[in-house]
Design an enzyme around this catalytic site. Sequence first.
Site, PDB file in Angstrom:
ATOM      1  N   THR A  35      15.487  14.061 -14.459  1.00 12.56           N
ATOM      2  CA  THR A  35      16.666  14.806 -13.997  1.00 12.56           C
ATOM      3  C   THR A  35      16.638  16.243 -14.502  1.00 12.56           C
ATOM      4  O   THR A  35      17.278  17.112 -13.917  1.00 12.56           O
ATOM      5  CB  THR A  35      17.958  14.139 -14.507  1.00 12.56           C
ATOM      6  OG1 THR A  35      17.770  13.820 -15.888  1.00 12.56           O
ATOM      7  CG2 THR A  35      18.283  12.870 -13.745  1.00 12.56           C
ATOM      8  N   ASP A  36      15.883  16.505 -15.589  1.00 10.04           N
ATOM      9  CA  ASP A  36      15.980  17.851 -16.202  1.00 10.04           C
ATOM     10  C   ASP A  36      15.512  18.955 -15.255  1.00 10.04           C
ATOM     11  O   ASP A  36      16.164  19.997 -15.132  1.00 10.04           O
ATOM     12  CB  ASP A  36      15.285  17.924 -17.571  1.00 10.04           C
ATOM     13  CG  ASP A  36      13.801  17.590 -17.576  1.00 10.04           C
ATOM     14  OD1 ASP A  36      13.275  17.129 -16.529  1.00 10.04           O
ATOM     15  OD2 ASP A  36      13.160  17.793 -18.625  1.00 10.04           O
ATOM     16  N   GLY A 121       0.134  11.190 -25.523  1.00 12.07           N
ATOM     17  CA  GLY A 121       0.146  10.471 -24.247  1.00 12.07           C
ATOM     18  C   GLY A 121       1.017   9.230 -24.259  1.00 12.07           C
ATOM     19  O   GLY A 121       0.855   8.345 -23.433  1.00 12.07           O
ATOM     20  N   ALA A 122       1.971   9.170 -25.205  1.00 13.39           N
ATOM     21  CA  ALA A 122       2.813   7.982 -25.329  1.00 13.39           C
ATOM     22  C   ALA A 122       4.217   8.209 -24.761  1.00 13.39           C
ATOM     23  O   ALA A 122       5.092   7.370 -24.907  1.00 13.39           O
ATOM     24  CB  ALA A 122       2.909   7.559 -26.789  1.00 13.39           C
ATOM     25  N   GLY A 123       4.420   9.366 -24.150  1.00 10.28           N
ATOM     26  CA  GLY A 123       5.747   9.653 -23.593  1.00 10.28           C
ATOM     27  C   GLY A 123       6.757   9.997 -24.680  1.00 10.28           C
ATOM     28  O   GLY A 123       7.960   9.906 -24.473  1.00 10.28           O
ATOM     29  N   LEU A 124       6.269  10.388 -25.869  1.00  7.75           N
ATOM     30  CA  LEU A 124       7.184  10.741 -26.961  1.00  7.75           C
ATOM     31  C   LEU A 124       7.154  12.244 -27.223  1.00  7.75           C
ATOM     32  O   LEU A 124       7.613  12.723 -28.244  1.00  7.75           O
ATOM     33  CB  LEU A 124       6.812   9.973 -28.237  1.00  7.75           C
ATOM     34  CG  LEU A 124       6.883   8.443 -28.129  1.00  7.75           C
ATOM     35  CD1 LEU A 124       6.440   7.779 -29.427  1.00  7.75           C
ATOM     36  CD2 LEU A 124       8.300   7.987 -27.777  1.00  7.75           C
ATOM     37  N   GLU A 159       4.126  25.519 -21.142  1.00  7.77           N
ATOM     38  CA  GLU A 159       3.678  24.248 -20.552  1.00  7.77           C
ATOM     39  C   GLU A 159       3.593  24.345 -19.020  1.00  7.77           C
ATOM     40  O   GLU A 159       2.654  23.871 -18.410  1.00  7.77           O
ATOM     41  CB  GLU A 159       4.637  23.133 -20.969  1.00  7.77           C
ATOM     42  CG  GLU A 159       4.168  21.789 -20.491  1.00  7.77           C
ATOM     43  CD  GLU A 159       4.416  20.664 -21.472  1.00  7.77           C
ATOM     44  OE1 GLU A 159       4.774  20.914 -22.632  1.00  7.77           O
ATOM     45  OE2 GLU A 159       4.259  19.510 -21.043  1.00  7.77           O
ATOM     46  N   ASP A 171      12.273  18.287 -23.400  1.00  3.88           N
ATOM     47  CA  ASP A 171      11.484  17.998 -24.603  1.00  3.88           C
ATOM     48  C   ASP A 171      11.519  19.169 -25.592  1.00  3.88           C
ATOM     49  O   ASP A 171      11.678  18.982 -26.797  1.00  3.88           O
ATOM     50  CB  ASP A 171      10.029  17.690 -24.216  1.00  3.88           C
ATOM     51  CG  ASP A 171       9.933  16.534 -23.230  1.00  3.88           C
ATOM     52  OD1 ASP A 171      10.958  15.851 -23.012  1.00  3.88           O
ATOM     53  OD2 ASP A 171       8.840  16.317 -22.677  1.00  3.88           O
TER      54      ASP A 171
END
Length: 389
Positions: A35-36, A121-124, A159, A171
């Site tokens: 949504t961001d 690559g862990a979505g964190l 990014e 993020d």
Amino acid sequence: MSRIENLTKEFRELYGTEPRIFCAPGRVNLIGEHTDYNEGFVMPAAIDFSTCVAASPRADRSIVIQSDNVSGKAELDLDQSPENGRRHWSDYPFGVASKLEEAGHRLRGANLLVNGGVPIGAGLSSSAAIEVATALALLDNSDLTIDRLELAKICQQAENEFVGARSGIMDQFIACFGKADHAVMLDCRALESNPLPIPSGVKLLVCNTMVKHELASGEYNRRREECEAGVRILSQNLPHVTSLRDVTAKDVERFRPDLPEVIYRRCRHVVTENDRVLRAADALRSSDLQTCGQLMAESHRSLRDDYEVSCEELDLMVEFANEVRGVIGARMTGGGFGGCTINLVESDRVEAVKLSEKILKSMSALRRRTRRKCNESVSRRTSNPQVVV
Ligand code: GLA
């Protein structure tokens, strides 16, 4: 020896000078996925895993960087910075250096050493963590200070433009504004945020499928394009619409005949997800955890079926978690295509949930599949699934 002492010692051995060290955290997102970049709402929380960057000045205008996690050295000449990265981990810190300069912040050269503590690559959000920690280090190294929101925006720009992933602001924002024991409700259009205390009776438990999502940036950018296509079509009838933030669920249904099927489902996810974030924030404020849990379940279904960013392993982990006593809600978190699930768990059940038969079964089911079909999706996994937080 503490992590910081260790990093300081290594830095001295590598560069022969005394560093200053800056750290930024990874994050989970409770609800509000994809949504961001549609100017919507998100609800991330900073986590204990962080990335630290040690820095000391150089006499020239070069940034030299090394990392504890990967071998080799990379170098950037600030006076000849390329427009784009070269698909190397140093793209993140170099992108930040280049965008800081572009924004008018003249940097001194620096020697840097990275210690990454956020799984990659862990979505964190290991990328925002290295970006923000590098930005803080480079600014301090040049005796500069800037507003935190500007810093988050510059890191996002690095990014988007240097690395080439068209991510939203979530993020980088939470890496700059995270608060202990709180999630943050962020309006990505107004860039206004409100801290939301995590109720004392619950904890956030993160489970890692260990499926790396690194190859997913093409899919991520495609989702973003599909949302933009939705806006283009809907704005023909609804001229006030400049992003999916301006669209209601009713609008999506009304103009469904104009929308290609896939675009319709992408739009439906985003507008219903925005609504879920608002309802989840109210529910969290009034400690209505059952409602939070239901909204997390709906969010997962919508990401799986409408937005198509989940995967078999994430679905399985969520499914098993939902059967465990003490788990109030479970869903995938982050960009998707692998990575982690976030689970809202009753505090006094956390240890039991970690060891529960169902969770362990979901992990051994994932392991079994690895053995069975080595060439398919599961072979992407780097090691056994884990409970990480
Ligand atoms: C990634 C991006 C974020 C956000 C999430 C999905 O983490 O970096 O900006 O879009 O995916 O919610």
